[in-house]
Design a protein around this motif. Structure first.
Motif, short mmCIF file in Angstrom:
data_model
loop_
_atom_site.label_atom_id
_atom_site.label_comp_id
_atom_site.label_asym_id
_atom_site.label_seq_id
_atom_site.Cartn_x
_atom_site.Cartn_y
_atom_site.Cartn_z
N HIS A 3 0.83 -1.34 0.14
CA HIS A 3 -0.18 -0.08 -0.05
C HIS A 3 0.87 1.14 -0.17
N PRO A 4 1.24 1.96 -1.15
CA PRO A 4 2.21 3.05 -1.27
C PRO A 4 1.82 4.01 -0.45
N HIS A 5 2.89 4.61 0.09
CA HIS A 5 2.81 5.71 0.70
C HIS A 5 2.43 7.12 0.17
N PHE A 6 2.79 7.20 -1.24
CA PHE A 6 2.07 8.07 -2.05
C PHE A 6 2.37 7.47 -3.51
N TYR A 7 1.45 8.01 -4.31
CA TYR A 7 1.25 7.46 -5.67
C TYR A 7 0.72 8.49 -6.51
N ILE A 8 0.85 8.59 -7.87
CA ILE A 8 0.14 9.38 -8.91
C ILE A 8 -0.94 8.57 -9.24
N GLN A 9 -2.10 9.06 -9.16
CA GLN A 9 -3.67 8.24 -9.57
C GLN A 9 -3.68 8.47 -11.11
N ASP A 66 11.75 15.33 -8.92
CA ASP A 66 11.33 16.77 -8.90
C ASP A 66 9.86 16.93 -7.92
N ILE A 67 9.74 15.74 -7.36
CA ILE A 67 8.48 15.69 -6.33
C ILE A 67 9.33 15.82 -4.84
N LYS A 68 9.47 16.90 -4.44
CA LYS A 68 10.08 17.34 -3.47
C LYS A 68 9.45 18.81 -2.81
N TYR A 69 9.84 18.77 -1.65
CA TYR A 69 9.60 20.36 -0.69
C TYR A 69 10.83 20.64 -0.10
N GLU A 70 11.07 22.07 -0.56
CA GLU A 70 12.51 22.54 -0.20
C GLU A 70 12.51 23.67 0.32
N ARG A 71 13.16 24.07 1.46
CA ARG A 71 13.32 25.51 1.81
C ARG A 71 14.50 25.76 2.35
N ARG A 72 15.20 26.93 2.11
CA ARG A 72 16.38 27.20 2.71
C ARG A 72 16.88 28.68 2.84
N LYS A 73 17.96 29.11 3.77
CA LYS A 73 18.43 30.27 3.55
C LYS A 73 19.97 30.13 3.20
N ASP A 74 20.04 30.58 2.06
CA ASP A 74 21.34 30.61 1.41
C ASP A 74 22.52 31.19 2.05
N PHE A 75 23.79 30.55 1.98
CA PHE A 75 24.93 31.60 2.77
C PHE A 75 25.49 32.37 1.70
N HIS A 76 24.99 32.27 0.43
CA HIS A 76 25.49 33.29 -0.37
C HIS A 76 24.95 34.90 -0.26
N LEU A 118 -1.69 13.75 -7.67
CA LEU A 118 -0.76 13.17 -6.63
C LEU A 118 -1.66 12.93 -5.19
N VAL A 119 -1.40 11.75 -4.75
CA VAL A 119 -2.00 11.42 -3.50
C VAL A 119 -0.85 10.96 -2.53
N LEU A 120 -1.11 11.67 -1.23
CA LEU A 120 -0.06 11.20 -0.31
C LEU A 120 -0.98 11.06 0.93
N GLU A 121 -0.34 9.66 1.40
CA GLU A 121 -0.91 8.92 2.54
C GLU A 121 -2.50 8.82 2.43
N ASP A 122 -2.94 8.45 1.11
CA ASP A 122 -4.34 8.39 0.78
C ASP A 122 -4.93 9.81 0.59
N ILE A 123 -4.25 10.86 0.79
CA ILE A 123 -5.09 12.02 0.90
C ILE A 123 -4.74 12.58 -0.60
N PRO A 124 -6.01 12.88 -1.51
CA PRO A 124 -5.67 13.52 -2.76
C PRO A 124 -5.19 14.88 -2.49
N LEU A 125 -4.08 15.29 -3.21
CA LEU A 125 -3.59 16.79 -3.19
C LEU A 125 -4.35 17.62 -4.46
N PRO A 126 -4.46 18.78 -4.24
CA PRO A 126 -4.86 19.67 -5.17
C PRO A 126 -3.81 19.93 -6.09
N LEU A 127 -3.32 18.94 -6.77
CA LEU A 127 -2.23 18.98 -7.92
C LEU A 127 -2.60 18.08 -8.82
N VAL A 128 -3.24 18.63 -9.93
CA VAL A 128 -3.79 17.83 -11.14
C VAL A 128 -2.98 18.18 -12.26
#
Length: 907
Positions: A193-199, A891-901, A218-228
């Motif tokens: 039972h995959p933790h995430f999948y593309i329906q 490319d399926i990811k969530y990323e936040r950063r404070k860059d040292f540049h 996209l479905v994450l932990e059986d919750i459909p996300l508003p990403l169609v």
């Protein structure tokens, strides 16, 4: 009807003749149904052909036999024209292999129906597996026709190339191998039972190539996300193909919005590829890079990358506006050892402008490292001869000083040691047959320049050239044990493209200071200048070894004996002055207004120096090495033999004396010490002592220090370091033989699904942690928290900690300089899924924390979470990322950063 219940049935071959004739062979027995039996009076229809045995076969029949087998039973139903196989049933047809718990075959249509069974808990077991070539499918139920090669599967599961897993409620397989899917899930998670999948409501898959779908979400932990997505395309090809590289997007405080690392990949052929990428920022900064990987089997392999960046800071038309260009070149090349025996070509290039790492690199290690080395080399040896040739292009760069050193190129030709007086017919070894001859020739072209001038014409003005060759003839003698005497006659020659002349000027106008001064004027004269020398020399060394042993008489003592090994060494070398055999390469120049002069060499600034000495020379070298060992008896030892332990691995003193110098004949005394305590704590120390006194102006006087102060020497420098691995110490001296209750072996890791396990671990973070008597009674909960039954921390938890302490003392003149620092690095595995790694330190003199980095990683089964934090310094930054592990959906990811540049560009 035959029933073979409980008997293994194998080698069952069914031939489909016409549309109804089927021959079944069970253990070499041919069974032909009466309804299709053929006699001599039967007329063969026109749409059949006759086999050599006389049996008619339909033109639509399968082209090869289908082999069936089963473990429990095979039942032939002649009324319904079906055959049933039970338990470990198998059907093999060419490269098609079908396995299931039940298989029934329709003899009329040639269709196979396969399905598994459920246990008492309702769980599907003995899941059917269909394999064709390298493609493998798992399903609950399958209908397949061997002739049309079409199939329909229920609840199918398959693993595609490229780390993709696909589940589908209904799947129709076409004769070309493509799949029509209904109610599908595509994921990189391998859980049932995959933790995430593309329906994918409807899709078509081409195994090993691609999956194309209509609307997908996209479905994450059986919750459909508003990403169609209006449509989906998932490449699952195993081979490499050309295509677009999707850029990353984000924002920096100083550079603005950006798109990074986007471009195009060219899969040119099987030998090399090309990737072109670029970055662009809204403030005008941009970067363009090109990289290539190449490989030819059994020949060579490597990669090359070039990057050019235009960096903009500040705001246009304002004072803070700045613009700079940077570059980076990386090249790695390796030749297969079997490609060309006797010759080798290799390259390791890593060079860049001094500002590239600071402004364009996102790797912390590249910011901390200040030096870079590069080399491109070729070597050649000739089998059966003593000759070897080597040449290289070398580069050394210091980003802090912005200086670069180059060798363009450096080459050498050497002849290894030969014995010209030895012959093949010689019997034994005479002393005079030990005469050896060698030859070496070296060529070098050196450039030392600021990296900003690397590609300018001024580079060639700073180049130094030189050639040198040597022919030493040596006769080693060993008259007694530990004594070696080596007389030598050597020829040396150098060739330079310039020489140095010096003269004294009373009134010299200095354009730099715009003043008239008196001093030595140096001038370089271009041309070709050769210098040579014949130099006889003799060297001798005596290196005995002395042993001392003390044995303890008490048989109960842990120390059985102590041994002291002393290795004194004395060596002497002497080079006489041979003016008549050497080129005159020395001149005299006035050095002050009093008319004092000194001697200098016209080649003193040359790469290889001057081949001869101005006067006779020699030195007497003294060294003393001490090693102290002990044989100890461990508490668990019953043999009485003991174990050897080194108390002092090395304690050495060395110095030298030159009797031919006018003053300061003794060199500083060097001290070195090394030992290992408890076999785990490494201790090293080094020191330098000057035997001469200093003047009030800080100059060394020709007066021994002990005559002036009563002390034998002055300590000028001392350094010590202590390093140990705390984990190894704890495991060695404090670890018990109790079972490991670390995370990963505790009860929470057994019998839980990945999702349940993750949730349960979250609930057991500090805050719900038991303590005291309650913790002692917590039982399994305490084990899960890595605490023992008494509520104390369990040190069997996986962890590591390496500690280093460094002490440096320097007193070249009058004021000592002391620096101290402590560095630590290690990791901590909190649970099976949580890991923390860290690097830190403390500068005791500066009273500041040194480079510190903390990394937290969480394994989320098919996802990976990471948090990196640099809390102090100019690299102060943090980043938080949750991404899919598999690269195909990176490319399926969530990323936040404070860059040292942002820190460095705003300074």
């Amino acid at each position: 009807m035959h029933n073979y219940s409980g008997k293994k049935i194998h080698n069952i071959i069914i031939f489909l003749f016409l549309s109804t004739a089927v021959f079944a062979q069970v253990e070499n027995e041919i069974v032909v149904p009466d309804s299709v039996r053929i006699d001599s009076l039967m007329t063969v229809p026109a749409d059949t052909i006759r086999q050599p045995g006389g049996f008619p076969v339909s033109r639509d029949a399968v082209k090869m036999p289908i082999v069936y087998s089963a473990t429990d039973s095979m039942r032939l139903d002649m009324k319904n024209q079906k055959v049933y196989y039970v338990n470990n049933a198998s059907a093999v047809y060419g490269d098609i292999d079908l396995k299931a718990y039940y298989i029934d075959v329709d003899l009329v249509s040639g269709e196979v129906h396969a399905y598994g069974r459920r246990d008492s808990a309702g769980k599907m077991v003995d899941t059917p597996v269909f394999k064709e070539g390298e493609e493998e499918f798992k399903f609950e139920e399958l209908y397949y026709n061997f002739e049309s090669k079409k199939a329909r599967g229920i609840n199918i599961v398959t693993e595609q190339e490229g780390e993709l897993f696909m589940q589908s409620k209904v799947t129709k397989m076409q004769d070309d191998g493509s799949l029509h899917l209904s109610g599908s899930k595509v994921s990189t998670c391998d859980a049932s039972h995959p933790h995430f999948y593309i329906q994918l409501p409807k899709a078509k898959a081409f195994p090993g190539e691609k999956i194309i779908s209509g609307p997908a979400f996209l479905v994450l932990e059986d919750i459909p996300l508003p990403l169609v997505l209006p449509f989906g395309y998932f490449p699952v090809r195993q081979d490499v193909s050309s295509g677009l590289i999707i850029p990353k997007y984000g924002e920096e405080r100083n550079r603005g919005l950006f798109l990074k690392e986007g471009g195009y990949y060219f899969n040119i052929n099987d030998y090399f590829d090309l990737k072109i990428t670029g970055d662009i920022y809204t403030n005008g900064t941009w970067r363009l890079g090109a990289g290539s990987n190449y490989r030819k089997r059994y020949k060579f392999s490597g990669n090359f990358a070039f990057t050019y960046a235009n960096n903009v800071t500040g705001h246009r038309n304002l004072e803070d506006y700045g613009k700079s260009t940077n570059y980076s070149i990386r090249w790695s090349h390796a030749q297969d050892a079997k490609a060309r025996p006797g010759s080798r070509f290799s390259a390791s290039v890593n060079m860049s402008s001094s500002g590239y790492d600071r402004e364009n690199s996102y790797t912390v290690a590249e910011h901390v490292t200040t030096t870079k080395q590069s080399s491109v080399s070729y070597s050649k040896s000739w089998a059966g001869t003593p000759f070897n040739f080597a040449t290289s292009l070398n580069q050394s760069q210091n980003s802090s000083t912005k200086k670069m050193s180059l060798n363009l190129p450096k080459a050498s030709l050497t002849m290894s040691r030969i014995y010209p007086l030895k012959t093949k017919k010689s019997s034994g070894s005479k002393w005079w047959q030990q005469l050896t001859v060698q030859y070496s020739a070296n060529l070098d072209n050196r450039i030392n320049v600021a990296d900003s001038l690397l590609f300018s014409p001024e580079v060639w003005d700073n180049m130094k050239n030189g050639f040198k060759h040597d022919i030493p003839i040596t006769l080693p003698l060993n008259p007694i044990k530990n004594l070696s005497i080596s007389p030598q006659l050597s020829y040396s020659g150098v060739l330079y493209t310039r020489k140095m002349t010096k003269r004294w000027e009373e009134n010299y106008y200095d354009p730099v200071s715009n003043d008239t001064i008196s001093g030595i004027i140096e001038e370089e004269i271009p041309g070709f200048f050769y210098g040579q020398s014949f130099r006889p020399s003799i060297s001798a060394s005596y290196s005995p070894q002395l042993f001392g042993m003390y044995t303890f008489k008490n048989p109960e003592a842990r120390v059985i004996a102590v041994r002291h090994v002393v290795k004194p060494s004395i060596s002497f070398s002497y080079v006489p002055s041979m003016d008549g055999l050497s080129t005159d390469m020395y001149r005299e120049v006035q050095v002050d207004t009093l008319g004092n002069t000194r001697e200098y060499s016209i080649f003193e600034d040359g790469i290889y120096g001057t081949p001869s000495l101005p006067n006779r020379n020699g030195s007497l070298s003294l060294s003393l090495i001490n090693i102290i060992e002990a044989k100890v008896r461990s508490r668990a030892d019953t043999t009485g033999k003991g174990e050897k332990v080194k108390l002092i691995e090395n304690l050495a003193l060395n110095t030298s004396y030159n009797p031919f110098l006018d003053s300061l004949k003794w060199s500083p005394v060097a001290l070195s010490f090394r030992t290992t305590l408890m076999k785990e704590i490494n201790i090293t120390a080094r020191g330098a002592f000057d035997l001469y006194q200093l003047s009030d102006e800080g100059k060394r006087l020709n007066t021994l220090n002990w005559k002036a102060t009563g002390k034998p020497a002055r300590l000028t420098s001392f350094s010590a370091s202590v390093g140990f691995d705390l984990k190894r110490l704890v495991d060695k001296y404090f670890k018990t033989d109790e079972p490991n209750t670390a995370a990963g072996e505790s009860g929470i890791d057994k019998g839980l699904s990945s999702t349940d396990e993750m949730n349960q671990r979250e609930d057991m973070m500090p805050g719900g942690m038991p303590s005291g008597i309650e913790g002692a009674r917590a039982g399994t909960e305490a084990e899960a928290l890595n605490y023992d039954e008494y509520g104390y921390a369990d040190f069997s938890m996986p962890w590591s900690l390496k500690v280093n302490y460094n002490f440096n003392y320097s007193k070249r003149l009058f004021d000592p300089v002391v620096t101290q620092s402590v560095s630590m690095r290690g990791s901590l595995t909190l649970t099976k899924k949580w890991n923390i790694s860290y690097t830190t330190g403390y500068d005791i003199k500066a009273k500041a924390v040194t480079m510190t980095r903390l990394s937290v990683n969480r394994d989320l089964h098919c996802w990976q979470m990471s948090f990196n934090w640099v809390p102090t310094g100019y690299l102060k930054s943090w980043d938080f990322t949750i991404r899919v592990k598999a690269s195909v959906l990176q490319d399926i990811k969530y990323e936040r950063r404070k860059d040292f540049h942002d820190n460095q560009l705003s300074r």
